[in-house]
Design a protein around this motif. Sequence first.
Motif, PDB file in Angstrom:
ATOM      1  N   ASP A 580       6.828   1.804   2.627  1.00 46.26           N
ATOM      2  CA  ASP A 580       5.716   1.889   1.283  1.00 46.26           C
ATOM      3  C   ASP A 580       5.115   2.850   1.572  1.00 46.26           C
ATOM      4  OD1 ASP A 580       5.051  -0.358   1.814  1.00 46.26           O
ATOM      5  OD2 ASP A 580       3.076  -0.139   3.524  1.00 46.26           O
ATOM      6  N   ASN A 681     -10.398  -1.111  -3.433  1.00 51.00           N
ATOM      7  CA  ASN A 681      -9.256  -0.843  -2.946  1.00 51.00           C
ATOM      8  C   ASN A 681      -7.806  -2.017  -3.570  1.00 51.00           C
ATOM      9  OD1 ASN A 681     -10.263  -3.317  -2.396  1.00 51.00           O
ATOM     10  ND2 ASN A 681      -9.229  -4.064   0.037  1.00 51.00           N
ATOM     11  N   GLU A 683      -4.405  -4.920  -4.767  1.00 51.09           N
ATOM     12  CA  GLU A 683      -3.540  -5.389  -4.269  1.00 51.09           C
ATOM     13  C   GLU A 683      -2.494  -5.762  -5.581  1.00 51.09           C
ATOM     14  OE1 GLU A 683      -1.639  -6.844  -0.550  1.00 51.09           O
ATOM     15  OE2 GLU A 683      -4.073  -6.681  -0.760  1.00 51.09           O
TER      16      GLU A 683
ATOM     17  N   MET B   1      -7.936  -4.642   3.161  1.00 46.05           N
ATOM     18  CA  MET B   1      -6.731  -4.327   2.299  1.00 46.05           C
ATOM     19  C   MET B   1      -5.283  -5.036   3.255  1.00 46.05           C
ATOM     20  SD  MET B   1      -5.890  -1.366   0.356  1.00 46.05           S
ATOM     21  CE  MET B   1      -4.693  -0.487  -0.211  1.00 46.05           C
ATOM     22  N   ASN B   2      -4.822  -5.291   2.224  1.00 48.02           N
ATOM     23  CA  ASN B   2      -3.457  -5.930   2.959  1.00 48.02           C
ATOM     24  C   ASN B   2      -2.607  -5.371   3.326  1.00 48.02           C
ATOM     25  OD1 ASN B   2      -2.120  -8.653   3.486  1.00 48.02           O
ATOM     26  ND2 ASN B   2      -1.579  -9.133   1.636  1.00 48.02           N
ATOM     27  N   GLU B   3      -2.425  -4.009   3.838  1.00 44.56           N
ATOM     28  CA  GLU B   3      -1.480  -3.187   4.141  1.00 44.56           C
ATOM     29  C   GLU B   3      -0.149  -3.473   4.780  1.00 44.56           C
ATOM     30  OE1 GLU B   3      -0.183  -0.015   3.428  1.00 44.56           O
ATOM     31  OE2 GLU B   3      -2.365  -0.393   2.178  1.00 44.56           O
ATOM     32  N   ASN B   6       1.981  -6.404   3.012  1.00 39.23           N
ATOM     33  CA  ASN B   6       2.927  -5.495   1.747  1.00 39.23           C
ATOM     34  C   ASN B   6       3.764  -4.747   2.775  1.00 39.23           C
ATOM     35  OD1 ASN B   6       2.020  -5.051  -0.948  1.00 39.23           O
ATOM     36  ND2 ASN B   6       0.351  -4.461  -0.833  1.00 39.23           N
ATOM     37  N   TRP B   7       3.671  -4.441   3.803  1.00 34.22           N
ATOM     38  CA  TRP B   7       4.224  -3.675   4.816  1.00 34.22           C
ATOM     39  C   TRP B   7       4.932  -4.747   5.028  1.00 34.22           C
ATOM     40  CZ3 TRP B   7       5.772  -3.586   9.541  1.00 34.22           C
ATOM     41  CH2 TRP B   7       6.057  -2.184  10.272  1.00 34.22           C
ATOM     42  N   GLU B   8       5.333  -5.472   5.627  1.00 34.23           N
ATOM     43  CA  GLU B   8       6.235  -7.017   6.231  1.00 34.23           C
ATOM     44  C   GLU B   8       7.238  -6.961   5.250  1.00 34.23           C
ATOM     45  OE1 GLU B   8       4.227  -9.609   8.166  1.00 34.23           O
ATOM     46  OE2 GLU B   8       3.430  -8.790   9.864  1.00 34.23           O
ATOM     47  N   ARG B   9       6.501  -6.822   4.460  1.00 30.39           N
ATOM     48  CA  ARG B   9       7.254  -7.691   2.926  1.00 30.39           C
ATOM     49  C   ARG B   9       8.674  -6.719   2.207  1.00 30.39           C
ATOM     50  NH1 ARG B   9       5.875  -9.688  -3.173  1.00 30.39           N
ATOM     51  NH2 ARG B   9       4.827  -8.120  -3.103  1.00 30.39           N
ATOM     52  N   ARG B  10       7.710  -5.375   2.650  1.00 35.28           N
ATOM     53  CA  ARG B  10       8.141  -4.335   1.914  1.00 35.28           C
ATOM     54  C   ARG B  10       9.658  -3.477   3.049  1.00 35.28           C
ATOM     55  NH1 ARG B  10       7.514  -0.722  -2.024  1.00 35.28           N
ATOM     56  NH2 ARG B  10       6.370  -1.234  -3.709  1.00 35.28           N
ATOM     57  N   ARG B  11       8.757  -4.088   3.889  1.00 33.47           N
ATOM     58  CA  ARG B  11      10.198  -3.442   5.516  1.00 33.47           C
ATOM     59  C   ARG B  11      11.582  -5.017   5.287  1.00 33.47           C
ATOM     60  NH1 ARG B  11      11.718  -0.381   8.026  1.00 33.47           N
ATOM     61  NH2 ARG B  11      10.342   0.940   7.523  1.00 33.47           N
ATOM     62  N   PHE B  12      11.155  -5.947   5.476  1.00 27.13           N
ATOM     63  CA  PHE B  12      12.010  -6.932   4.916  1.00 27.13           C
ATOM     64  C   PHE B  12      12.697  -6.620   4.034  1.00 27.13           C
ATOM     65  CE2 PHE B  12      13.430 -10.646   2.794  1.00 27.13           C
ATOM     66  CZ  PHE B  12      14.220 -11.413   3.871  1.00 27.13           C
ATOM     67  N   ALA B  14      13.513  -3.721   2.732  1.00 26.11           N
ATOM     68  CA  ALA B  14      14.147  -2.619   2.815  1.00 26.11           C
ATOM     69  C   ALA B  14      14.917  -2.940   4.330  1.00 26.11           C
ATOM     70  CB  ALA B  14      13.266  -1.587   3.851  1.00 26.11           C
ATOM     71  N   GLN B  15      15.002  -3.643   4.669  1.00 30.30           N
ATOM     72  CA  GLN B  15      16.106  -3.878   5.676  1.00 30.30           C
ATOM     73  C   GLN B  15      17.493  -4.731   5.187  1.00 30.30           C
ATOM     74  OE1 GLN B  15      16.449  -3.478   8.761  1.00 30.30           O
ATOM     75  NE2 GLN B  15      14.237  -2.598   9.049  1.00 30.30           N
ATOM     76  N   GLU B 262      10.962  -4.629  -5.479  1.00 27.06           N
ATOM     77  CA  GLU B 262      10.070  -5.182  -6.389  1.00 27.06           C
ATOM     78  C   GLU B 262      10.846  -5.686  -7.961  1.00 27.06           C
ATOM     79  OE1 GLU B 262       6.452  -6.941  -6.500  1.00 27.06           O
ATOM     80  OE2 GLU B 262       6.762  -5.775  -4.004  1.00 27.06           O
TER      81      GLU B 262
END
Lengths: 801, 475
Positions: A580, A681, A683, B1-3, B6-12, B14-15, B262
């Motif tokens: 992130d 915020n 999205e 906020m849907n951190e 988003n984070w999970e998606r990016r994490r996936f 990234a992996q 993305e």
Amino acid sequence: MPDWASMASLISLGSVCLCLLVPAAADADEAIDFSREIRPILAEHCLHCHGPDAKQRKADLRLDELASAIAERGGSQAIAPGKPERSTLLERVQSDDPDVQMPPADAGQRRLTRGEIDLLRRWIAQGAKWSEHWSFVVPRRPSLPTVRDATWPQNGIDYFILSRLDREGLRPSAPVEPVGLLRRVTQDLTGLPPTIAEVENFLADDAHDAYEKVVERLLNSPRYGEHMALAWLDAARYADTSGYQADWERFMWPWRDWVVGANNTNLPFDQFTVEQLAGDLLPNATPSQVLATGFNRNHRINDEGGSLDAEFEVEYVVDRVDTTSTVWLGLTAGCARCHDHKYDPISQKEYYRLFAFFNNVPEKGIDGRHGAAKPFIEVPNPAVQARIADLKRQLETRHATFAQLAEGSPERKAATKEIAEVAEAIKKLQPRAVTQVQVMQELPGRRPTYLLNRGVYNQPDTSEQLTPGLPSSLGGLPHERPADRLAFARWLVSEENTLTARVTANRLWQHHFGAGLVRTPEDFGSRGERPTHPELLDWLATELVRVNWDMKALHRLVVTSATYRQSSHTTPELLSRDPDNRLLSRGPRRRLTGAAIRDQALFVSGLLSGTMGGPSVKPYQPAGLWEELSFGTGKTSVDFYVQDHGESLYRRSLYTFWKRTVAPPSMAVFDGGGRDMCRVNFELTNTPLQALTLQNDITFVEASRHLARRMLQDGGTSADDQLTYGWRTILTRMPRPEELAVLRRSLERYRSVYRNNAAAAEQLLRVGESARDAQLDAAEHAAMTMVAHTLLNLDEAIVFE
Amino acid sequence: MNEQLNWERRRFLAQSASGLGVAALSTLFAQDGFAASGRPELPHFTPRAKRAIYLFQSGGPSQMDLFDDKPAMKEYFDKDLPDSIRMGQRITTMTSGQKRFPIAPSIFRFRQHGESGAWLSELLPHTASVADHICFVKTVVTEAINHDPAVTFFQTGSQIAGRPSMGAWASYGLGTENTDLPAFVAMTSLGTGNKNDQPLYDRLWGSGFLPTTHQGVKFRGADDPVLYLKNPPGVAPELKRAMLDDLGELNRQRLGIVGDPEIATRIAQYELAFRMQTSIPKLTDYSTEPKHVLDMYGPDVAKPGTYASNCLLARRLSESGVRFVQLFHRGWDQHNTLPKALRGQCADTDQPTTALIKDLQQRGLLDETLIVWGGEFGRTIYCQGELSGTNYGRDHHPRCFTVWMAGGGIRPGMSWGRTDDFSYNVVENPVPVYDLHATMLHLMGIDHRRLTFRFQGRDHRLTDAHGNVVRELLA
């Protein structure tokens, strides 16, 4: 294809990696930071029943206050500083006995992890050092940290970023090349890409401060004020309709223009604040200062037949409290409407003391049919007034001529008709000569405010009348003047308030990097995220105050930092370490907003109108969208969508008419909806509906046609030159040979298709109301239109990077 | 906020990026369409219904003229509503100024139907034929008395704007069965009802603070069933395909340089959009439906955008794996000339609603599809405006009204709850809106207390801090 199961397992791996980002006290001796490591655990697992909410509180134990947490209770302590073995909290979070365990078995909450329990144990062993929640402590300007490579930082910001990267063993990314930087900063400060001429001027400028000069030019561009206004309109829940049921039209656009103007004249943020919250109460308030208070009349207003005034009067005040506390304090005060806040120190009574600041407006719960709801002011509409004056002059001339004409002559008859027409036109324009804008006003006396049980309008606790005041956790107002909205607004931007400067600096950071240093810009409370760079946030907050709330100065600081100028390119390693970009080891990269995507398409095609301000406009929109949902009989002026023509189709998206119950579709699809309530915020989704919009919305097809015309007429004579011109116009940089090869092949294909199908070419060129240049060969123009259309749909075209 | 998401998606991403190389990514994302996956921990238990179709009747259908037979009211014609019944409860300002609150007994005849013996008005002859499939909940209670707050409350669990709608929650929790279609589709219609009837609002199928991927995608009776679906004039499908190939190639080149996953997702979204251009017109093309099926829905089925057409489309979408389909039919807000308006409204909806049940049943889908029918509140037994032997109007009534359910996991052929003789107050087994929501989610395999989303520091859920599953309604 990955199935969900393998995806899920990859995701769970992620939670291990996140630890890398939090330099947790892996070392048993290292001092544990209560604020960073312990309070979040307590907030997550305990405060719901052992927090500020007195009604919900169990066992009379508070874990948000030290005194209660360490109090002796019948020979035991929840937390016994220095003595983990005597702390019942530790026993309970580890116990499997349903009568003992915490959180309780039936609470539906997860148990604490071993890591969390270990942290708690070591923290207690170290003496259970307590500190106030970070955002309630006055920000002190930290000294700049030391960094390994002192040549990298360009200004203070970079020391904080680099020292963190040093600790993580990461290097910053290389600087973005000059053309990319110019594109980034131009989009960032004006919402539009640079022109080819601007690129060439920049590249030709050898001065050491060539970039700084560009930044000055952009900060002084009127486009800056427009672009910066967009996020403020979202925060201020600005719209052109009232938002409930019939959704009547209102006319708040003069307030919108006030915001644009304030941005462009760089009104210091403290004044920007005071004028919007309490401009009407300033001594000798100017019309502009009163207009500014439209901020807190932008909320929705109900007109539905049969509704009760008293019910909605409360809703509007609630909205003002919620919006104001979100925007300036970053606090979820609204949670204390129905009960004491469960996580942050705002009691229900304190909530209604905030409520009292905004509960003194001479307004009605059910209002806003056919325009402004009281109270409002009348703002002259200069364009219409000028037109009326012009018509009146014409009328005088005609009367003079008329007197000279022979009675009964055909000339005289014609003149009579003309005079009647002009008079009629004046009559029609008169109502629009002034615009009624909803503003704040104070009742002469004070409307009593009571705590509302469960937040319900007709359940006041009349045993105690509440005066306006701050929650005690935030401090107190000065005593020299009455505690009213003006005193509150001034306190918001005073040094006594620990929040406004931080919250504002954070939103500004979010503007540039896509995410704030606090990634929950709406929540700086105990359940919000902690800042990724707490010292940097405080440094920026104090810097903002130091420069007297000069927002342009702060924007300048950010965009001239080395942090901002990094390349946004990434690698699997970086993605894996920091998916992130919390560490800011690379530049920002994210999709543009719907407004920016549309504005850019209009700009590169040469269609964008530069006209600023005025009534909102109605560009293209698929037929029937309003009609399907509205009263559908013309009862309101916004039952039917009457699309504008000419220049109004090509104004910046900031000026697009916003009907709250049916948001403009091409903005809503890019996550731009939500003008019902305050939003700070963001999205960003990535969906097929966005792909359909960019491919098939008239706006983008028409823009492609005009961009194609520019390519054919201004791009040179060879196909390669024309394609390069189009590429540079939309993407700023030069195409690589491989990219140009694709475009060349595309163009050839489209040419052969349209040369053999003149009808199709004509059809494509007819999309949109603007005329096409008949000089251009239809097949050539259509073929190039498809190339331009491809360019506008590129990922690179719609991202900020 | 849907951190987190988003984070999970990016994490996936990234992996995947590190494991597979960036160039391979674009092929991976052919599946990353509409909310494909839902939450990994869901369903919480085996669902009784895989999908839901919610036939929302906007405006407030009159319960005592349709479902809640009150024969005792014949004796009360034009008599005042007793204070002992009204008990000082609040009423809207549309009737609070009336000098009298005269009782208007329903002029419609009620009869029992099916083995279950459900009492139904003569206005619903088709519904009567499937009464044994239906569970009538006669004691739904809401908190709002005006349309906007009441409809918003029914859709989102809160009278205040800004919360996710029920379909958005279902999409967020369960994802879609068909990644080429959205998990949540909304449709609107207005038949012979008052053109000036209650408006609707985007937020009723909005995603609130959930990512907009979960908002209801509107299917319309217009030329473009989904906004911007059709290619511009002069751009044939083959040409569009060629353009997408070039676009994809340029995007892939860029992905190789920039490395942002993305871009891979964007490429996949363009491919999905292209597939939708073929798959959606197929869904809205009824020429493959046999005549006897079309006939079941009635003549309006041939007119796109009508309730009948929307009912058939609901079946086709649901059959294709759309998790939550919601119809919004307007026209039930009958403050005056109720008998005439209600006749028209029932004629528009009774047959298609019934056809939907029968159609699902004959395809073996009724058991796995939850159907819900109802509005945002009921109507008053007392008359609004002029009362005569043949004409009356009724104001909004939140204290008891009927919502019915059928299909997946619902106990068929029963009525639940009892109202007083005036259909004014609940006598037995009130069902608050929260309980209805909890029950619906339960049938879809969701524990309403555990489907949450952190926003503004709080774990929000559809049922807020309320809601109980009404076990008696379950099969």
